[in-house]
Design an enzyme around this catalytic site. Structure first.
Site, PDB file in Angstrom:
ATOM      1  N   ASP A  86     -50.269  14.726  -8.610  1.00 43.77           N
ATOM      2  CA  ASP A  86     -49.404  15.611  -7.629  1.00 43.77           C
ATOM      3  C   ASP A  86     -49.910  17.100  -7.532  1.00 43.77           C
ATOM      4  O   ASP A  86     -51.076  16.870  -7.364  1.00 43.77           O
ATOM      5  CB  ASP A  86     -47.600  15.281  -7.947  1.00 43.77           C
ATOM      6  CG  ASP A  86     -47.978  16.938  -9.662  1.00 43.77           C
ATOM      7  OD1 ASP A  86     -48.389  17.144  -9.638  1.00 43.77           O
ATOM      8  OD2 ASP A  86     -46.414  16.993 -10.144  1.00 43.77           O
TER       9      ASP A  86
ATOM     10  N   CYS B 172     -50.821  14.871 -13.103  1.00 45.25           N
ATOM     11  CA  CYS B 172     -49.581  16.079 -13.141  1.00 45.25           C
ATOM     12  C   CYS B 172     -49.713  17.518 -13.566  1.00 45.25           C
ATOM     13  O   CYS B 172     -50.999  17.501 -14.392  1.00 45.25           O
ATOM     14  CB  CYS B 172     -48.594  15.701 -12.782  1.00 45.25           C
ATOM     15  SG  CYS B 172     -47.583  15.457 -14.361  1.00 45.25           S
TER      16      CYS B 172
ATOM     17  N   THR C 284     -48.644  18.560 -16.468  1.00 47.69           N
ATOM     18  CA  THR C 284     -48.450  17.648 -17.762  1.00 47.69           C
ATOM     19  C   THR C 284     -49.033  16.983 -18.035  1.00 47.69           C
ATOM     20  O   THR C 284     -49.238  16.425 -19.016  1.00 47.69           O
ATOM     21  CB  THR C 284     -47.102  17.739 -18.661  1.00 47.69           C
ATOM     22  OG1 THR C 284     -46.136  17.359 -17.775  1.00 47.69           O
ATOM     23  CG2 THR C 284     -46.422  19.389 -17.935  1.00 47.69           C
TER      24      THR C 284
ATOM     25  N   HIS D 153     -57.387   0.682 -29.620  1.00 43.63           N
ATOM     26  CA  HIS D 153     -56.335   0.466 -29.780  1.00 43.63           C
ATOM     27  C   HIS D 153     -54.915  -0.344 -29.351  1.00 43.63           C
ATOM     28  O   HIS D 153     -54.549  -1.289 -29.886  1.00 43.63           O
ATOM     29  CB  HIS D 153     -55.452   1.020 -30.720  1.00 43.63           C
ATOM     30  CG  HIS D 153     -56.251   1.728 -32.474  1.00 43.63           C
ATOM     31  ND1 HIS D 153     -56.026   1.732 -34.134  1.00 43.63           N
ATOM     32  CD2 HIS D 153     -57.389   1.105 -32.411  1.00 43.63           C
ATOM     33  CE1 HIS D 153     -56.965   1.760 -34.170  1.00 43.63           C
ATOM     34  NE2 HIS D 153     -58.327   1.234 -33.643  1.00 43.63           N
TER      35      HIS D 153
ATOM     36  N   HIS E 105     -55.061  -5.514 -33.083  1.00 47.27           N
ATOM     37  CA  HIS E 105     -54.038  -4.846 -32.426  1.00 47.27           C
ATOM     38  C   HIS E 105     -53.715  -5.799 -30.746  1.00 47.27           C
ATOM     39  O   HIS E 105     -52.690  -5.050 -30.052  1.00 47.27           O
ATOM     40  CB  HIS E 105     -54.788  -3.689 -31.573  1.00 47.27           C
ATOM     41  CG  HIS E 105     -55.915  -3.064 -32.765  1.00 47.27           C
ATOM     42  ND1 HIS E 105     -54.734  -2.276 -33.330  1.00 47.27           N
ATOM     43  CD2 HIS E 105     -56.941  -2.985 -33.615  1.00 47.27           C
ATOM     44  CE1 HIS E 105     -55.643  -1.606 -34.103  1.00 47.27           C
ATOM     45  NE2 HIS E 105     -56.556  -1.685 -34.130  1.00 47.27           N
TER      46      HIS E 105
END
Ligand code: RB5
Length: 148
Positions: free
Chosen positions: A8, A65, A67, A98, A133
């Protein structure tokens, strides 16, 4: 390897830096935008890039973005996506090793360009370890198929 990119307005500078960094390493890149600083809604760009990964058109994806959180949560709403928001290289390696994450999300307002590019390299240069995993990922994807 083809990599889908999306961001964004809050992630534009880091996304552009990642794009240049990947093209310099001869990765095939598809940039789903955004392309300017005009305010936009991150789910729109998460969806475009995540759909490319989910459909198999891209091998993996990188989102940015402010954060890394909103765009990462949005990507995880697309079937088949395992997107991890990461802010350090250890997590970037481990989420491939993992969780076999097929996308990562970064926060430009959290992570600088230098560390951001190192995170991208750490993710792309790691391998899924399989074994125990895989069973956990199968269970994770079972939750998705039961609920979506
Ligand atoms: C946009 O201002 C900002 O909310 C967005 O980039 C992101 O940080 C959301 O999680």
């Amino acid at each position: 390897m083809k990599i889908a990119l999306g961001c964004d307005h809050g992630g534009l500078n880091l996304k552009n830096a990642i794009k240049k960094h990947l093209e310099e390493q001869n990765y095939e890149v598809e940039d789903f935008g955004t392309y300017s600083t005009e305010s936009v809604d991150y789910p729109d760009y998460a969806k475009k890039a995540a759909m490319a990964v989910s459909s198999g058109d891209a091998d993996c994806g990188i989102l940015v973005c402010g954060t890394g959180i909103g765009i990462g949560i949005s990507a995880n709403k697309v079937k088949g996506i395992r997107c991890a928001t990461v802010g350090d290289t250890f997590s970037a390696r481990m989420t491939k090793a993992h969780n076999n994450a097929n996308m990562i999300a970064l926060g430009e307002r959290v992570t600088g360009i230098g560390l951001g590019l190192d995170i991208v390299d750490a993710y792309l240069n790691s391998e899924f370890e399989g074994g125990r995993h895989q069973k956990r990922i199968d269970k994770m994807m079972e939750i998705e198929s039961e609920n979506l």
